[in-house]
Design a protein around this motif. Structure first.
Motif, PDB file in Angstrom:
ATOM      1  N   TYR A  73       0.785  -1.235   0.000  1.00 22.23           N
ATOM      2  CA  TYR A  73       0.000   0.000   0.000  1.00 22.23           C
ATOM      3  C   TYR A  73       0.818   1.287   0.000  1.00 22.23           C
ATOM      4  N   ILE A  74       2.004   1.268   0.576  1.00 23.61           N
ATOM      5  CA  ILE A  74       2.812   2.486   0.595  1.00 23.61           C
ATOM      6  C   ILE A  74       3.812   2.488  -0.567  1.00 23.61           C
ATOM      7  N   LEU A  75       4.517   1.366  -0.745  1.00 26.32           N
ATOM      8  CA  LEU A  75       5.553   1.295  -1.774  1.00 26.32           C
ATOM      9  C   LEU A  75       5.031   0.790  -3.121  1.00 26.32           C
ATOM     10  N   LYS A  76       3.755   0.367  -3.142  1.00 28.09           N
ATOM     11  CA  LYS A  76       3.069  -0.058  -4.383  1.00 28.09           C
ATOM     12  C   LYS A  76       3.786  -1.206  -5.097  1.00 28.09           C
ATOM     13  N   ASP A  77       4.287  -2.173  -4.339  1.00 27.41           N
ATOM     14  CA  ASP A  77       4.943  -3.354  -4.904  1.00 27.41           C
ATOM     15  C   ASP A  77       3.871  -4.262  -5.500  1.00 27.41           C
ATOM     16  N   PRO A  78       3.881  -4.492  -6.820  1.00 29.48           N
ATOM     17  CA  PRO A  78       2.829  -5.284  -7.460  1.00 29.48           C
ATOM     18  C   PRO A  78       2.836  -6.760  -7.062  1.00 29.48           C
ATOM     19  N   VAL A  79       3.949  -7.250  -6.514  1.00 31.30           N
ATOM     20  CA  VAL A  79       4.026  -8.654  -6.099  1.00 31.30           C
ATOM     21  C   VAL A  79       2.943  -8.984  -5.074  1.00 31.30           C
ATOM     22  N   PHE A  80       2.635  -8.027  -4.213  1.00 34.69           N
ATOM     23  CA  PHE A  80       1.676  -8.293  -3.151  1.00 34.69           C
ATOM     24  C   PHE A  80       0.261  -7.843  -3.509  1.00 34.69           C
ATOM     25  N   SER A  81       0.067  -7.504  -4.768  1.00 36.40           N
ATOM     26  CA  SER A  81      -1.268  -7.172  -5.244  1.00 36.40           C
ATOM     27  C   SER A  81      -1.904  -8.345  -5.980  1.00 36.40           C
ATOM     28  N   VAL A  82      -1.154  -9.426  -6.140  1.00 36.83           N
ATOM     29  CA  VAL A  82      -1.667 -10.633  -6.791  1.00 36.83           C
ATOM     30  C   VAL A  82      -2.574 -11.345  -5.805  1.00 36.83           C
ATOM     31  N   ASN A  83      -3.760 -11.705  -6.245  1.00 39.15           N
ATOM     32  CA  ASN A  83      -4.685 -12.386  -5.340  1.00 39.15           C
ATOM     33  C   ASN A  83      -4.525 -13.897  -5.429  1.00 39.15           C
ATOM     34  N   LYS A  84      -3.711 -14.421  -4.529  1.00 37.45           N
ATOM     35  CA  LYS A  84      -3.565 -15.862  -4.378  1.00 37.45           C
ATOM     36  C   LYS A  84      -4.686 -16.328  -3.458  1.00 37.45           C
ATOM     37  N   LYS A  85      -4.954 -17.602  -3.429  1.00 34.32           N
ATOM     38  CA  LYS A  85      -6.042 -18.144  -2.617  1.00 34.32           C
ATOM     39  C   LYS A  85      -5.534 -18.576  -1.237  1.00 34.32           C
ATOM     40  N   ALA A  86      -6.303 -18.214  -0.214  1.00 35.38           N
ATOM     41  CA  ALA A  86      -5.978 -18.596   1.159  1.00 35.38           C
ATOM     42  C   ALA A  86      -7.188 -19.253   1.806  1.00 35.38           C
ATOM     43  N   TYR A  87      -6.907 -20.233   2.633  1.00 38.53           N
ATOM     44  CA  TYR A  87      -7.944 -20.989   3.330  1.00 38.53           C
ATOM     45  C   TYR A  87      -7.609 -20.977   4.816  1.00 38.53           C
ATOM     46  N   PHE A  88      -8.650 -21.015   5.647  1.00 38.49           N
ATOM     47  CA  PHE A  88      -8.443 -20.950   7.088  1.00 38.49           C
ATOM     48  C   PHE A  88      -9.101 -22.131   7.777  1.00 38.49           C
ATOM     49  N   ILE A  89      -8.374 -22.725   8.716  1.00 36.40           N
ATOM     50  CA  ILE A  89      -8.910 -23.774   9.586  1.00 36.40           C
ATOM     51  C   ILE A  89      -8.864 -23.228  11.007  1.00 36.40           C
ATOM     52  N   GLY A  90     -10.018 -23.141  11.648  1.00 36.51           N
ATOM     53  CA  GLY A  90     -10.097 -22.641  13.010  1.00 36.51           C
ATOM     54  C   GLY A  90     -10.840 -23.615  13.909  1.00 36.51           C
ATOM     55  N   LEU A  91     -10.297 -23.857  15.082  1.00 34.51           N
ATOM     56  CA  LEU A  91     -10.916 -24.746  16.056  1.00 34.51           C
ATOM     57  C   LEU A  91     -11.037 -24.043  17.391  1.00 34.51           C
ATOM     58  N   GLY A  92     -12.167 -24.244  18.037  1.00 33.17           N
ATOM     59  CA  GLY A  92     -12.348 -23.675  19.360  1.00 33.17           C
ATOM     60  C   GLY A  92     -13.010 -24.666  20.295  1.00 33.17           C
ATOM     61  N   ALA A  93     -12.613 -24.650  21.541  1.00 32.42           N
ATOM     62  CA  ALA A  93     -13.197 -25.547  22.536  1.00 32.42           C
ATOM     63  C   ALA A  93     -14.616 -25.115  22.892  1.00 32.42           C
ATOM     64  N   THR A  94     -14.834 -23.817  22.918  1.00 32.03           N
ATOM     65  CA  THR A  94     -16.144 -23.311  23.280  1.00 32.03           C
ATOM     66  C   THR A  94     -17.119 -23.489  22.119  1.00 32.03           C
TER      67      THR A  94
ATOM     68  N   TYR B 297      -3.205 -12.178  -0.800  1.00 32.33           N
ATOM     69  CA  TYR B 297      -4.059 -13.365  -0.894  1.00 32.33           C
ATOM     70  C   TYR B 297      -5.518 -12.924  -0.752  1.00 32.33           C
ATOM     71  N   GLU B 298      -6.418 -13.815  -1.118  1.00 31.58           N
ATOM     72  CA  GLU B 298      -7.833 -13.567  -0.866  1.00 31.58           C
ATOM     73  C   GLU B 298      -8.431 -14.791  -0.190  1.00 31.58           C
ATOM     74  N   ALA B 299      -9.364 -14.548   0.709  1.00 30.78           N
ATOM     75  CA  ALA B 299     -10.033 -15.638   1.410  1.00 30.78           C
ATOM     76  C   ALA B 299     -10.831 -16.460   0.410  1.00 30.78           C
ATOM     77  N   ALA B 300     -10.557 -17.768   0.383  1.00 29.68           N
ATOM     78  CA  ALA B 300     -11.215 -18.636  -0.590  1.00 29.68           C
ATOM     79  C   ALA B 300     -12.004 -19.764   0.062  1.00 29.68           C
ATOM     80  N   GLY B 301     -11.865 -19.923   1.377  1.00 28.09           N
ATOM     81  CA  GLY B 301     -12.602 -20.983   2.055  1.00 28.09           C
ATOM     82  C   GLY B 301     -12.154 -21.114   3.496  1.00 28.09           C
ATOM     83  N   GLU B 302     -12.988 -21.780   4.275  1.00 27.25           N
ATOM     84  CA  GLU B 302     -12.662 -21.962   5.689  1.00 27.25           C
ATOM     85  C   GLU B 302     -13.324 -23.209   6.228  1.00 27.25           C
ATOM     86  N   LEU B 303     -12.724 -23.713   7.292  1.00 24.95           N
ATOM     87  CA  LEU B 303     -13.277 -24.823   8.053  1.00 24.95           C
ATOM     88  C   LEU B 303     -13.250 -24.363   9.505  1.00 24.95           C
TER      89      LEU B 303
END
Length: 188
Positions: free
Chosen positions: A108-129, A151-157
């Motif tokens: 956002y400040i230095l405008k590096d295009p490498v980090f503007s590519v939207n790769k896919k990210a997935y999240f796995i979260g577990l909670g006891a409660t 990255y962009e959020a593409a799915g979660e468990l």
């Protein structure tokens, strides 16, 4: 395709890591190259909020986070897994996320295009409660973390009510859901 798995759990061989391993195994069987990072085995400090990365795009702290930055940048996709501690990701995970301010600065400040590519990210979260709002804070944290690193959020468990080490093995539907997530991450 390279899929990076990141575990924010300090408990080795616990429910979070078991699900992450299932997902990475499925990604591998779908043809992806996989790598797993266990954050608790690395040594790094929280963000100092010094602002140095806003000038250079690099964190001034010379610790293990430097290698993790490289892995995040070189991966084609990511599966990030964390247990829930007080309705958000673990301290290990949150410190790594906070240290990603260097990526945000590059994007956002230095405008590096490498980090503007939207790769896919997935999240796995577990909670006891079984709290109704257990994942609300985490979903926001992960959304903005992914954005900062290109990255962009593409799915979660998201799983509630699992606490004791290894208990996840008693839930074949959750193990299968992790495998499906891993296959999806690999483009299957």
């Amino acid at each position: 395709m390279k899929i990076l798995g990141i575990s924010g759990s300090p408990r080795r061989g616990g429910n979070t890591e078991i699900l992450l391993d299932e997902a990475l195994d499925a990604a591998s069987k779908s043809g992806a190259q996989t790598e797993k990072v266990i954050l608790s085995t690395y040594r790094y400090s929280p963000c100092l909020s010094c602002g140095a990365c806003e000038k250079t795009g690099r964190c001034i702290q010379q610790d293990d986070m430097l290698g993790i930055y490289e892995k995040i940048a070189l991966a084609d996709g990511m599966i990030f897994a964390s247990p829930m501690y007080f309705y958000t990701v673990s301290g290990w995970a949150k410190s790594a996320i906070d240290r990603s301010q260097a990526f945000w600065s590059r994007k956002y400040i230095l405008k590096d295009p490498v980090f503007s590519v939207n790769k896919k990210a997935y999240f796995i979260g577990l909670g006891a409660t079984k709290g109704e709002r257990l994942f609300e804070g985490t979903n926001l944290v992960m959304k903005y973390f992914y954005d900062a690193i290109g990255y962009e959020a593409a799915g979660e468990l998201l799983i509630k009510g699992i606490d004791k080490k290894g208990d996840i093995l008693n839930y074949p539907k959750h193990l299968e859901a992790a495998r499906l997530l891993g296959g999806k991450a690999a483009g299957r």
